[in-house]
Design a protein around this motif. Structure first.
Motif, PDB file in Angstrom:
ATOM      1  N   ALA A 308       0.801  -1.230   0.000  1.00 35.89           N
ATOM      2  CA  ALA A 308       0.000   0.000   0.000  1.00 35.89           C
ATOM      3  C   ALA A 308       0.833   1.280   0.000  1.00 35.89           C
ATOM      4  CB  ALA A 308      -0.972  -0.015   1.179  1.00 35.89           C
ATOM      5  N   THR A 309       1.582   1.473  -1.065  1.00 36.14           N
ATOM      6  CA  THR A 309       2.156   2.802  -1.259  1.00 36.14           C
ATOM      7  C   THR A 309       1.560   3.364  -2.548  1.00 36.14           C
ATOM      8  OG1 THR A 309       4.074   2.195  -2.589  1.00 36.14           O
ATOM      9  CG2 THR A 309       4.342   2.114  -0.192  1.00 36.14           C
ATOM     10  N   ILE A 310       1.510   4.654  -2.594  1.00 35.08           N
ATOM     11  CA  ILE A 310       0.914   5.321  -3.752  1.00 35.08           C
ATOM     12  C   ILE A 310       1.644   4.903  -5.018  1.00 35.08           C
ATOM     13  CG2 ILE A 310       0.435   7.583  -4.772  1.00 35.08           C
ATOM     14  CD1 ILE A 310       0.560   8.632  -1.744  1.00 35.08           C
ATOM     15  N   GLU A 311       2.982   4.949  -4.953  1.00 37.53           N
ATOM     16  CA  GLU A 311       3.800   4.627  -6.119  1.00 37.53           C
ATOM     17  C   GLU A 311       3.558   3.201  -6.602  1.00 37.53           C
ATOM     18  OE1 GLU A 311       4.752   6.048  -3.337  1.00 37.53           O
ATOM     19  OE2 GLU A 311       6.097   7.718  -3.708  1.00 37.53           O
TER      20      GLU A 311
ATOM     21  N   LEU B 118       8.872   4.933   8.888  1.00 38.42           N
ATOM     22  CA  LEU B 118       7.992   4.026   8.145  1.00 38.42           C
ATOM     23  C   LEU B 118       6.563   4.090   8.671  1.00 38.42           C
ATOM     24  CD1 LEU B 118      10.515   1.079   7.765  1.00 38.42           C
ATOM     25  CD2 LEU B 118       9.652   2.532   5.917  1.00 38.42           C
ATOM     26  N   MET B 119       6.395   4.244   9.982  1.00 37.95           N
ATOM     27  CA  MET B 119       5.044   4.352  10.536  1.00 37.95           C
ATOM     28  C   MET B 119       4.355   5.626  10.056  1.00 37.95           C
ATOM     29  SD  MET B 119       5.268   2.814  14.380  1.00 37.95           S
ATOM     30  CE  MET B 119       3.467   2.745  14.525  1.00 37.95           C
ATOM     31  N   ALA B 120       5.130   6.716   9.940  1.00 40.24           N
ATOM     32  CA  ALA B 120       4.536   7.970   9.472  1.00 40.24           C
ATOM     33  C   ALA B 120       4.125   7.853   8.005  1.00 40.24           C
ATOM     34  CB  ALA B 120       5.522   9.124   9.664  1.00 40.24           C
ATOM     35  N   GLN B 121       4.960   7.208   7.205  1.00 40.56           N
ATOM     36  CA  GLN B 121       4.652   7.090   5.777  1.00 40.56           C
ATOM     37  C   GLN B 121       3.564   6.051   5.525  1.00 40.56           C
ATOM     38  OE1 GLN B 121       8.571   6.322   3.940  1.00 40.56           O
ATOM     39  NE2 GLN B 121       8.425   8.397   3.139  1.00 40.56           N
ATOM     40  N   ARG B 122       3.664   4.928   6.210  1.00 38.02           N
ATOM     41  CA  ARG B 122       2.787   3.789   5.905  1.00 38.02           C
ATOM     42  C   ARG B 122       1.553   3.747   6.802  1.00 38.02           C
ATOM     43  NH1 ARG B 122       5.537   0.235   2.646  1.00 38.02           N
ATOM     44  NH2 ARG B 122       3.479  -0.682   2.360  1.00 38.02           N
ATOM     45  N   ARG B 123       1.291   4.853   7.512  1.00 36.65           N
ATOM     46  CA  ARG B 123       0.069   4.999   8.300  1.00 36.65           C
ATOM     47  C   ARG B 123      -0.085   3.918   9.364  1.00 36.65           C
ATOM     48  NH1 ARG B 123      -3.876   6.462   3.247  1.00 36.65           N
ATOM     49  NH2 ARG B 123      -5.457   6.652   4.870  1.00 36.65           N
ATOM     50  N   GLY B 124       1.049   3.669  10.049  1.00 36.94           N
ATOM     51  CA  GLY B 124       1.096   2.598  11.047  1.00 36.94           C
ATOM     52  C   GLY B 124       0.058   2.746  12.148  1.00 36.94           C
ATOM     53  N   GLY B 125      -0.031   3.926  12.745  1.00 34.27           N
ATOM     54  CA  GLY B 125      -0.953   4.135  13.851  1.00 34.27           C
ATOM     55  C   GLY B 125      -2.402   4.004  13.413  1.00 34.27           C
ATOM     56  N   GLU B 126      -2.697   4.626  12.279  1.00 40.24           N
ATOM     57  CA  GLU B 126      -4.048   4.583  11.709  1.00 40.24           C
ATOM     58  C   GLU B 126      -4.454   3.135  11.371  1.00 40.24           C
ATOM     59  OE1 GLU B 126      -3.796   7.071   8.282  1.00 40.24           O
ATOM     60  OE2 GLU B 126      -5.969   7.128   7.957  1.00 40.24           O
ATOM     61  N   SER B 127      -3.511   2.383  10.813  1.00 35.11           N
ATOM     62  CA  SER B 127      -3.769   0.987  10.441  1.00 35.11           C
ATOM     63  C   SER B 127      -4.123   0.134  11.647  1.00 35.11           C
ATOM     64  CB  SER B 127      -2.510   0.370   9.809  1.00 35.11           C
ATOM     65  OG  SER B 127      -2.347   0.794   8.501  1.00 35.11           O
ATOM     66  N   HIS B 142      -9.777  -0.692  -2.383  1.00 37.58           N
ATOM     67  CA  HIS B 142      -9.637   0.286  -3.450  1.00 37.58           C
ATOM     68  C   HIS B 142      -8.136   0.384  -3.713  1.00 37.58           C
ATOM     69  CE1 HIS B 142      -8.938   4.371  -4.977  1.00 37.58           C
ATOM     70  NE2 HIS B 142     -10.091   4.214  -5.585  1.00 37.58           N
ATOM     71  N   PRO B 143      -7.720   0.619  -4.951  1.00 37.30           N
ATOM     72  CA  PRO B 143      -6.267   0.617  -5.210  1.00 37.30           C
ATOM     73  C   PRO B 143      -5.487   1.588  -4.327  1.00 37.30           C
ATOM     74  CG  PRO B 143      -7.461   0.601  -7.287  1.00 37.30           C
ATOM     75  CD  PRO B 143      -8.490   0.756  -6.200  1.00 37.30           C
ATOM     76  N   LEU B 144      -6.126   2.659  -3.863  1.00 34.09           N
ATOM     77  CA  LEU B 144      -5.369   3.611  -3.026  1.00 34.09           C
ATOM     78  C   LEU B 144      -5.718   3.487  -1.545  1.00 34.09           C
ATOM     79  CD1 LEU B 144      -5.078   6.777  -5.289  1.00 34.09           C
ATOM     80  CD2 LEU B 144      -3.376   5.024  -4.799  1.00 34.09           C
ATOM     81  N   LEU B 145      -6.420   2.408  -1.182  1.00 35.71           N
ATOM     82  CA  LEU B 145      -6.795   2.216   0.219  1.00 35.71           C
ATOM     83  C   LEU B 145      -5.560   2.138   1.117  1.00 35.71           C
ATOM     84  CD1 LEU B 145      -9.045   1.452   2.346  1.00 35.71           C
ATOM     85  CD2 LEU B 145      -8.534  -0.924   1.795  1.00 35.71           C
ATOM     86  N   MET B 146      -5.528   2.971   2.146  1.00 37.79           N
ATOM     87  CA  MET B 146      -4.465   2.963   3.160  1.00 37.79           C
ATOM     88  C   MET B 146      -3.063   3.127   2.567  1.00 37.79           C
ATOM     89  SD  MET B 146      -5.936   3.067   5.976  1.00 37.79           S
ATOM     90  CE  MET B 146      -4.567   2.873   7.092  1.00 37.79           C
ATOM     91  N   THR B 147      -2.972   3.762   1.421  1.00 42.99           N
ATOM     92  CA  THR B 147      -1.643   3.955   0.834  1.00 42.99           C
ATOM     93  C   THR B 147      -0.962   5.183   1.431  1.00 42.99           C
ATOM     94  OG1 THR B 147      -2.689   5.132  -1.000  1.00 42.99           O
ATOM     95  CG2 THR B 147      -2.051   2.857  -1.393  1.00 42.99           C
ATOM     96  N   GLY B 148       0.334   5.146   1.396  1.00 35.90           N
ATOM     97  CA  GLY B 148       1.155   6.282   1.802  1.00 35.90           C
ATOM     98  C   GLY B 148       2.325   6.405   0.850  1.00 35.90           C
ATOM     99  N   PRO B 149       3.121   7.446   1.031  1.00 33.87           N
ATOM    100  CA  PRO B 149       4.280   7.614   0.154  1.00 33.87           C
ATOM    101  C   PRO B 149       5.336   6.527   0.403  1.00 33.87           C
ATOM    102  CG  PRO B 149       4.299   9.250   1.912  1.00 33.87           C
ATOM    103  CD  PRO B 149       2.999   8.520   2.035  1.00 33.87           C
ATOM    104  N   GLN B 150       6.060   6.179  -0.640  1.00 37.71           N
ATOM    105  CA  GLN B 150       7.101   5.152  -0.532  1.00 37.71           C
ATOM    106  C   GLN B 150       8.449   5.831  -0.306  1.00 37.71           C
ATOM    107  OE1 GLN B 150       6.363   1.850  -3.050  1.00 37.71           O
ATOM    108  NE2 GLN B 150       8.518   1.395  -3.397  1.00 37.71           N
ATOM    109  N   ILE B 151       9.287   5.229   0.523  1.00 43.92           N
ATOM    110  CA  ILE B 151      10.551   5.886   0.891  1.00 43.92           C
ATOM    111  C   ILE B 151      11.576   5.884  -0.251  1.00 43.92           C
ATOM    112  CG2 ILE B 151      11.598   3.843   1.961  1.00 43.92           C
ATOM    113  CD1 ILE B 151      12.543   5.983   4.161  1.00 43.92           C
TER     114      ILE B 151
END
Lengths: 339, 339
Positions: A308-311, B118-127, B142-151
């Motif tokens: 689940a990353t945007i990229e 990684l928790m900030a990018q990958r929405r660790g707390g929210e997940s 959904h393809p963008l469900l729970m997505t975050g930016p990739q490092i």
């Protein structure tokens, strides 16, 4: 001449939808419109006459669907790394090609694996919960307060040692791990594929394990990264946990049923292991708030967000469409399953 | 001859307590017994006549304590990396040495920093929260469900570029980051110390930033790792957040007051940034369950567990005792503050 019909079980994103839309001149595109998962009845009804179908992990591809589509069906393009939802034999017997998107998510999953390892060791879930519950002001400081094992110096054991596992190992090296061991379907044998040159040459020993027992006994961190097969189902159960070290953690980024959940709950309850972090679990997504695993403070469970990353999701969508079009035209796919 | 008196404000662990106990023949050891933090009144009362005092971060070392101890006091050994709790000038004027434990926690804090990024990018707390609340079964895919930016491919900006920051950079390299920039007290100048050879030679560009503005604008990940001084207090505030990228994340592993918490809450509320993860926060540990930061799904807060690994805490305790004994004997300490 009638247009070639394709069925797509999801609205796609950005570039992927654009590539598809550009083919409207040649293709009759029938696409599920809702944000909810595609309904099975809709798919069965609309598949009739389709030459290609682009499906999600949640869409079952079986005899019934192929029958409903008809003999002109040439390609299934799956927006997924796994193909558990596809009856491969049925496709093979009808000479239907299968595309999937296994490679582009390697980095996203390996990144998440590192997050989960550290959360299991450093008590991430427990820490967050204490702060959210307002317990921080009353936590008396003590030298061992909220401590966990440190990753430096540890032996990391991989159950399955494919591309994602090797990408995880690559990330782990600068954390100062001491050794990596791995178990594949050929115990004691070197891994067949060496994706990043770590099997032949790493700065630490990277060695095949001869058995699950050995891996359980020696590892400070166990990473479940193998495919789900009849022989890996519940590979990690009471017996395995019983052999693990008391300060060891386990992470599952593969498929839920490889770990016996009841056995994991018991191992955590009885402090046979230090902690666990799971991206996948048996019976997901049907995990209710009263599920016993959620009562374990030393277990973190996230909702299957490995890729689940945007990229990555944008790339998976784009590759799925490319596979679909390649299948229609008899061209080479980005990634095709050998049936 | 009377024994030399030492005061220790905490029961220590394993090896550290053992080293101390072995000196019982020569030393009168007065040690706080409770699991709660040492009471100030107890410390002031017992300090009288002490030649050495081993303190925790929670014990204030000021004129009043030194006065209470008396002129024979030769050494303060602090079980901590920071020395904000110590009045250095007061020690200097009395010729009292100060030991601390700054180096052994580098790895533990750098490990945690990676977890937090990684928790900030990958929405660790929210997940985790969604799963715990039983929302997983109702999350439509959904393809963008729970997505975050990739490092991978990101620019990582370091506010402060000391040993821990550099150890974090070392860990980040195999994640495929593109560039690192750093701001120190000498903007635009190369870092003075190159702890792991990354300043002079890394596989990616590692460059000094000329201003906080530049760092805010260019970074996909901002890591706060500088000391707290009058000039770094609220260095990260509304102005800084306003310049950050919408998909950027910020991590604080240094000291809470470097980030203006109100400004962070506003930046998250208004989606000026993607997410945050904090090991420290203003007014810690007095964070009640109704604190506004805890209402932000994209912010993770853990209770200052940077150095909280079993290995590191044992080493810190041992080093504190060694510093104490070295101070009594006039020997070299493991780590001594130049006053």
């Amino acid at each position: 001449m009638a247009k070639t019909k394709v069925v797509v079980t999801r609205q796609l994103i950005d570039e992927a939808q654009q590539i598809l839309d550009e083919k409207k001149g040649e293709l009759e595109i029938v696409q599920w419109q809702s944000e909810k998962p595609c309904e099975r009845s809709w798919l069965l009804e609309n598949a009739k006459g389709a030459t290609g179908i682009l499906v999600m992990l949640s869409d079952k591809v079986d005899e019934k669907l192929l029958e409903a589509a008809g003999s002109q069906l040439k390609v299934i393009a799956s927006f997924s790394v796994g193909t558990d939802h596809v009856d491969r034999d049925a496709l093979k017997s009808r000479n239907i090609r299968l595309g999937y998107t296994p490679t582009c998510l390697t980095d996203a999953v390996a990144d998440l694996t590192i997050m989960l390892i550290l959360m299991a060791q450093r008590r991430g879930g427990e820490s967050i919960a204490k702060v959210i519950n307002g317990e921080w002001p009353q936590m008396p400081w003590h030298p061992l307060l909220m401590t966990g094992p440190q990753i430096g110096g540890s032996t990391v054991g991989f159950l399955g040692f494919g591309r994602i596992a090797q990408a995880t190992l690559k990330r782990l090296l600068p954390f100062g791990i001491k050794k990596a061991i791995y178990l594949t379907s050929r115990p004691g044998q070197p891994a067949k594929e060496d994706h990043f040159g770590l099997v032949k040459q790493a700065t630490i020993p990277v060695e095949p394990a001869t058995s699950a027992d050995q891996l359980a006994k020696e590892s400070d961190v166990v990473i479940v990264g193998c495919a789900l097969t009849p022989s890996t189902k519940h590979l990690v159960s009471t017996d395995f946990f019983g052999k693990m070290k008391k300060l060891a953690v386990i992470v599952n980024i593969a498929r839920g049923p490889i770990i016996d959940t009841d056995a994991l709950v018991k191992a955590l309850d009885e402090e046979q292991i230090f902690g666990a972090a799971l991206d996948v679990i048996e019976n997901e997504p049907n995990i209710q708030a009263n599920h016993p695993i959620l009562k374990q403070p030393r277990c973190v469970l996230v909702p299957h967000i490995g890729s689940a990353t945007i990229e990555t999701r944008e790339q998976m969508a784009t590759e799925s469409v490319k596979n679909l079009l390649a299948g229609l035209n008899g061209d080479a796919m980005v990634n095709e399953v050998e049936l």
